[in-house]
Design a protein around this motif. Structure first.
Motif, short mmCIF file in Angstrom:
data_model
loop_
_atom_site.label_atom_id
_atom_site.label_comp_id
_atom_site.label_asym_id
_atom_site.label_seq_id
_atom_site.Cartn_x
_atom_site.Cartn_y
_atom_site.Cartn_z
N UNK A 132 0.80 -1.23 0.00
CA UNK A 132 0.00 0.00 0.00
C UNK A 132 0.83 1.27 0.00
N UNK A 133 2.01 1.26 0.63
CA UNK A 133 2.81 2.48 0.76
C UNK A 133 3.84 2.63 -0.35
N UNK A 134 3.73 1.78 -1.35
CA UNK A 134 4.56 1.91 -2.53
C UNK A 134 3.67 2.28 -3.71
N UNK A 135 4.26 2.91 -4.71
CA UNK A 135 3.48 3.30 -5.89
C UNK A 135 3.05 2.06 -6.67
N UNK A 136 2.05 2.26 -7.50
CA UNK A 136 1.59 1.18 -8.37
C UNK A 136 2.74 0.70 -9.26
N UNK A 137 3.51 1.62 -9.80
CA UNK A 137 4.64 1.24 -10.65
C UNK A 137 5.67 0.42 -9.87
N UNK A 138 6.00 0.83 -8.66
CA UNK A 138 6.98 0.09 -7.87
C UNK A 138 6.47 -1.29 -7.51
N UNK A 139 5.17 -1.41 -7.27
CA UNK A 139 4.58 -2.73 -7.05
C UNK A 139 4.82 -3.64 -8.24
N UNK A 173 6.25 -2.65 -17.63
CA UNK A 173 5.25 -2.45 -16.59
C UNK A 173 4.18 -1.46 -17.04
N UNK A 174 4.60 -0.40 -17.72
CA UNK A 174 3.63 0.59 -18.18
C UNK A 174 2.70 0.00 -19.24
N UNK A 183 -2.79 2.61 -15.97
CA UNK A 183 -1.63 3.43 -16.33
C UNK A 183 -1.71 4.82 -15.73
N UNK A 184 -2.94 5.37 -15.63
CA UNK A 184 -3.10 6.72 -15.10
C UNK A 184 -2.81 6.81 -13.60
N UNK A 185 -2.68 5.65 -12.94
CA UNK A 185 -2.41 5.62 -11.50
C UNK A 185 -1.02 5.07 -11.20
N UNK A 186 -0.15 5.03 -12.20
CA UNK A 186 1.18 4.42 -12.02
C UNK A 186 1.97 5.05 -10.89
N UNK A 187 1.84 6.37 -10.70
CA UNK A 187 2.63 7.06 -9.67
C UNK A 187 1.87 7.20 -8.35
N UNK A 188 0.63 6.70 -8.28
CA UNK A 188 -0.16 6.78 -7.05
C UNK A 188 0.21 5.65 -6.10
N UNK A 189 -0.03 5.89 -4.80
CA UNK A 189 0.15 4.81 -3.84
C UNK A 189 -0.84 3.68 -4.14
#
Length: 292
Positions: A132-139, A173-174, A183-189
């Motif tokens: 949860x505390x990592x971005x979608x991309x990092x996941x 990943x993208x 894709x629009x939430x890649x940088x969101x937690x």
């Protein structure tokens, strides 16, 4: 769905899932012998004689299952039937008391889960496990396999190669995030995602491993109907692109619309196996699972 042509193996499978006076272990051995002699290509996943007890409770009782390459196979049964436990045994998250599992022709029941994943069999969970505390991309990036940067010393000696790999993994990943609509939430937690979006993210992470077979544990559970349709569409599209699926699901509309073949568990045992239409009209299944 068109019925499958009759062949001698059907009677063996019927004997397996509807035990008679013949011992199931004998039937399993005979089924495998018939397959070896007749099938030009063995199933991608074959499990036989699986048993697991917890204390005095037999959770899995001489269970078997097979998944054909390129198929979408369903695994259904009432609550407590042992479906998730069977998933755990297939991937060796829990070691079976006896039995064996063959994946892509190789025995895997003695291997640790990470090695099975590297061979191409991965899973999702009933409750999506996003960080949860990592971005979608990092996941997504955490799921990438065999990265050079995982070796401490390589971070000193192969910095350029590692940077190139990371760039390629981010691009991959993208592309996957675009395919699942995130894709629009890649940088969101990841914690900002809805339950259904977390299920999609978990499928996306599975795709990052370049799998051959994905085991989905209730992908439609707790998901709104609109998103369920999106999940089903994506599963069908990935299947057309060559991915094989084994799905646990209580939503019978999902099972009937997606699956080529369905296996039924009840009290840890095989109850039936067949096409969705055959399962839907099977009296024993109606009594044990769907309700008369």
């Amino acid at each position: 769905m068109v019925d499958e042509p009759t062949n001698p193996l059907n009677s063996e499978i019927e004997a397996l899932v509807n035990p008679s006076s013949i011992e199931q272990s004998d039937v399993l051995a005979e089924v495998e012998a018939v397959k070896a002699a007749q099938s030009p290509e063995l199933p991608l996943l074959v499990a036989s004689g699986l048993n697991k007890s917890f204390g005095g409770i037999r959770a899995i009782d001489n269970a078997a299952i097979e998944v054909r390459k390129g198929s979408i196979t369903g695994l259904v049964g009432p609550n407590g039937a042992g479906k998730t436990t069977l998933f755990n045994l297939l991937l060796n998250f829990i070691r079976s008391d006896s039995g064996r599992v063959l994946f892509d022709g190789e025995p895997v029941h003695h291997l640790p889960p990470y090695r099975i994943a590297r061979m191409g069999m991965v899973r999702t969970f009933q409750v999506a496990r996003a960080l949860s505390r990592m971005s979608v991309m990092d996941n997504m990036l955490l799921a990438a396999q065999k990265q050079t940067g995982e070796n401490f010393w390589m971070t000193w000696f192969k910095q350029r190669e590692i940077a190139q790999e990371e760039k390629q993994q981010r691009q991959k990943a993208m592309e996957i995030l675009e395919s699942i609509g995130l894709a629009h939430m890649a940088s969101e937690y990841a914690g900002a995602l809805s339950g259904g979006q977390r299920k999609l993210l978990e499928m996306g992470r599975a795709l990052m491993t370049d799998p051959k077979l994905i085991l989905l544990d209730e992908p439609a559970a707790g998901v709104n109907p609109t998103l369920i349709n999106q999940i089903c569409d994506r599963i069908q599209r990935w299947n057309r692109e060559g991915l094989t699926f084994l799905i646990i699901e209580h939503n019978m509309d999902v099972i009937m619309s997606l699956c080529d073949r369905v296996w039924v568990l009840a009290e840890g045992r095989n109850l039936a196996a067949g096409t969705p239409a055959e399962i839907q009209s099977n009296p024993e299944v109606l009594e044990a699972y769907l309700g008369q």
